[in-house]
Design a protein around this motif. Structure first.
Motif, PDB file in Angstrom:
ATOM      1  N   GLN A   1       0.826  -1.204   0.000  1.00  0.00           N
ATOM      2  CA  GLN A   1       0.000   0.000   0.000  1.00  0.00           C
ATOM      3  C   GLN A   1       0.862   1.256   0.000  1.00  0.00           C
ATOM      4  O   GLN A   1       0.622   2.206  -0.764  1.00  0.00           O
ATOM      5  N   ARG A   2       1.878   1.298   0.849  1.00  0.00           N
ATOM      6  CA  ARG A   2       2.765   2.463   0.921  1.00  0.00           C
ATOM      7  C   ARG A   2       3.527   2.658  -0.386  1.00  0.00           C
ATOM      8  O   ARG A   2       3.722   3.796  -0.840  1.00  0.00           O
ATOM      9  N   ALA A   3       3.943   1.555  -1.000  1.00  0.00           N
ATOM     10  CA  ALA A   3       4.657   1.657  -2.272  1.00  0.00           C
ATOM     11  C   ALA A   3       3.747   2.205  -3.368  1.00  0.00           C
ATOM     12  O   ALA A   3       4.133   3.102  -4.135  1.00  0.00           O
ATOM     13  N   ILE A   4       2.518   1.695  -3.441  1.00  0.00           N
ATOM     14  CA  ILE A   4       1.580   2.159  -4.457  1.00  0.00           C
ATOM     15  C   ILE A   4       1.234   3.629  -4.237  1.00  0.00           C
ATOM     16  O   ILE A   4       1.142   4.424  -5.183  1.00  0.00           O
ATOM     17  N   CYS A   5       1.057   4.016  -2.979  1.00  0.00           N
ATOM     18  CA  CYS A   5       0.655   5.394  -2.666  1.00  0.00           C
ATOM     19  C   CYS A   5       1.805   6.384  -2.729  1.00  0.00           C
ATOM     20  O   CYS A   5       1.609   7.578  -2.467  1.00  0.00           O
ATOM     21  N   SER A   6       2.995   5.915  -3.082  1.00  0.00           N
ATOM     22  CA  SER A   6       4.080   6.858  -3.338  1.00  0.00           C
ATOM     23  C   SER A   6       3.839   7.629  -4.636  1.00  0.00           C
ATOM     24  O   SER A   6       4.465   8.661  -4.883  1.00  0.00           O
ATOM     25  N   HIS A   7       2.899   7.131  -5.461  1.00  0.00           N
ATOM     26  CA  HIS A   7       2.489   7.857  -6.672  1.00  0.00           C
ATOM     27  C   HIS A   7       1.557   8.998  -6.272  1.00  0.00           C
ATOM     28  O   HIS A   7       0.630   8.805  -5.480  1.00  0.00           O
ATOM     29  N   ASN A   8       1.799  10.179  -6.807  1.00  0.00           N
ATOM     30  CA  ASN A   8       1.023  11.354  -6.366  1.00  0.00           C
ATOM     31  C   ASN A   8      -0.427  11.352  -6.844  1.00  0.00           C
ATOM     32  O   ASN A   8      -1.208  12.208  -6.436  1.00  0.00           O
ATOM     33  N   LYS A   9      -0.806  10.407  -7.683  1.00  0.00           N
ATOM     34  CA  LYS A   9      -2.201  10.318  -8.143  1.00  0.00           C
ATOM     35  C   LYS A   9      -3.024   9.337  -7.308  1.00  0.00           C
ATOM     36  O   LYS A   9      -4.225   9.178  -7.547  1.00  0.00           O
ATOM     37  N   ILE A  10      -2.380   8.671  -6.346  1.00  0.00           N
ATOM     38  CA  ILE A  10      -3.062   7.631  -5.581  1.00  0.00           C
ATOM     39  C   ILE A  10      -3.074   7.987  -4.097  1.00  0.00           C
ATOM     40  O   ILE A  10      -2.063   8.377  -3.536  1.00  0.00           O
ATOM     41  N   SER A  11      -4.227   7.856  -3.477  1.00  0.00           N
ATOM     42  CA  SER A  11      -4.358   8.121  -2.040  1.00  0.00           C
ATOM     43  C   SER A  11      -4.994   6.910  -1.364  1.00  0.00           C
ATOM     44  O   SER A  11      -5.535   6.018  -2.020  1.00  0.00           O
TER      45      SER A  11
ATOM     46  N   SER B   1     -10.650  11.936  -0.094  1.00  0.00           N
ATOM     47  CA  SER B   1      -9.197  11.847  -0.116  1.00  0.00           C
ATOM     48  C   SER B   1      -8.655  12.465  -1.399  1.00  0.00           C
ATOM     49  O   SER B   1      -9.317  12.491  -2.429  1.00  0.00           O
ATOM     50  N   GLU B   2      -7.441  12.971  -1.310  1.00  0.00           N
ATOM     51  CA  GLU B   2      -6.800  13.552  -2.481  1.00  0.00           C
ATOM     52  C   GLU B   2      -6.366  12.442  -3.435  1.00  0.00           C
ATOM     53  O   GLU B   2      -6.142  11.312  -3.039  1.00  0.00           O
ATOM     54  N   GLY B   3      -6.214  12.801  -4.712  1.00  0.00           N
ATOM     55  CA  GLY B   3      -5.766  11.836  -5.697  1.00  0.00           C
ATOM     56  C   GLY B   3      -6.898  11.388  -6.592  1.00  0.00           C
ATOM     57  O   GLY B   3      -8.069  11.378  -6.203  1.00  0.00           O
ATOM     58  N   SER B   4      -6.549  10.982  -7.806  1.00  0.00           N
ATOM     59  CA  SER B   4      -7.560  10.537  -8.759  1.00  0.00           C
ATOM     60  C   SER B   4      -7.874   9.054  -8.604  1.00  0.00           C
ATOM     61  O   SER B   4      -8.811   8.549  -9.204  1.00  0.00           O
TER      62      SER B   4
END
Length: 319
Positions: A19-29, A90-93
């Motif tokens: 989860q933390r690795a995936i959410c390192s992308h600025n489009k994912i929250s 939450s922020e992110g698309s």
């Protein structure tokens, strides 16, 4: 309205790290573990629930109501509207919902959210049990698995069936934890491409640590590491007596070689992981089993005093 990812796994399978690795992308929250879909899907699923108001009666009433008011299709539409509003705070698309016990409602989620991506995260079952006992069994001193029977049996079976049913679907990605920690960038970029997002040049799990807030999720392992690496491969050390080893062997052999082969593990390799000559804490484990079963009887009888011991034993296999 944002896109949705459902990350499905057993507890202690590395889902917080992924989860933390995936959410390192600025489009994912994301949030630590929302759990919100479990009570929403319970009335139309086979999930067993105990409550003061009487879950069985409520489920019967809701089913009757839905049959006269648009059925399951209408109910799913209502849940989607709720989810669009709930997750959009939450922020992110893209919003990632990581709740381990969604394995109980994964089929309902797949039907309800036709545009969502489902990530099935597998981990070596010996490591899962080892981590469960080390984390919630006083660092391996207490053999406390009864509370996780629903995950280790029903949950894993649900995940396996879902994987087999949808393994050709572009909406379902199966990932092995062991592959992820060896190739974190390749695995996460494959997820980003599936979502139509730009791949990243590097993964920094610290970037997402602050934005994934909440009281749930792994509070132990993730605090010890600042990057994804082979250090996350855990030593196997809780199978210190014949009772524990026999339980683990029975679990592995009970599923069978074909089951494990399908999700990337060898039955013989799994069995080799629990070879140990020690015989410690046998009496403690026996007393622990009595204690845990007594708690189960008390809790079940609290809600339904008509339950027989036979009924409690059957439910005990699910808890």
């Amino acid at each position: 309205m944002n896109k949705k990812i459902f990350l499905i796994s057993l507890p202690r399978s590395g889902s917080t790290l992924l989860q933390r690795a995936i959410c390192s992308h600025n489009k994912i929250s994301s949030s630590a573990e929302p759990w919100v879909m479990l009570p929403l899907m319970q009335p139309i699923s086979n999930v067993i629930q105990q409550s003061e108001y009487g879950s069985d009666l409520a489920k019967e009433a809701i089913t009757d109501f839905l049959s006269k008011n648009g059925g399951k299709k209408h109910y799913y539409e209502s849940v989607r509207k709720f989810a669009d509003n709930y997750y959009s705070t939450s922020e992110g698309s893209v919003f990632l919902d990581k709740t381990p016990r969604y394995h109980l409602i994964v089929d309902e989620l797949y039907e309800c959210f036709p545009d969502a991506l489902f990530i099935i995260l597998w981990r070596n079952p010996v490591s899962v049990v080892n981590s469960l006992i080390n984390t919630w069994g006083h660092e391996g001193k207490r053999w406390r698995l009864r509370a996780y029977n629903v995950d280790l049996h029903q949950g894993l079976n649900n995940m396996w069936a879902f994987h087999n049913k949808h393994k050709e679907s572009k909406r379902v990605l199966s990932i092995n934890y062991e592959d992820f920690v060896r190739q974190p960038l390749n695995i996460t970029n494959a997820i980003f491409r599936t979502l139509g997002l730009e791949p990243m040049e590097s993964i920094d799990i610290n970037d997402s640590l602050n934005q994934i807030d909440g009281i749930m999720g792994d509070k132990t392992g993730v605090a010890e590491y600042s990057s994804v690496s082979g250090e996350w491969m855990q030593n196997i050390d809780v199978f210190c007596n014949f009772k524990r080893r026999n339980w683990m062997r029975g679990y592995i052999k009970g599923k069978g070689g074909i089951f494990w082969d399908e999700i990337g593990y060898s039955e013989s390799d799994l069995l080799n992981l629990i070879e140990d000559k020690r015989n410690k804490m046998i009496l403690r484990d026996g007393l622990e089993e009595i204690l845990q079963f007594s708690k189960l009887v008390f809790n079940l009888r609290r809600f339904d005093r008509k339950k027989s011991i036979t009924d409690i034993f059957k439910l005990g296999e699910l808890r």
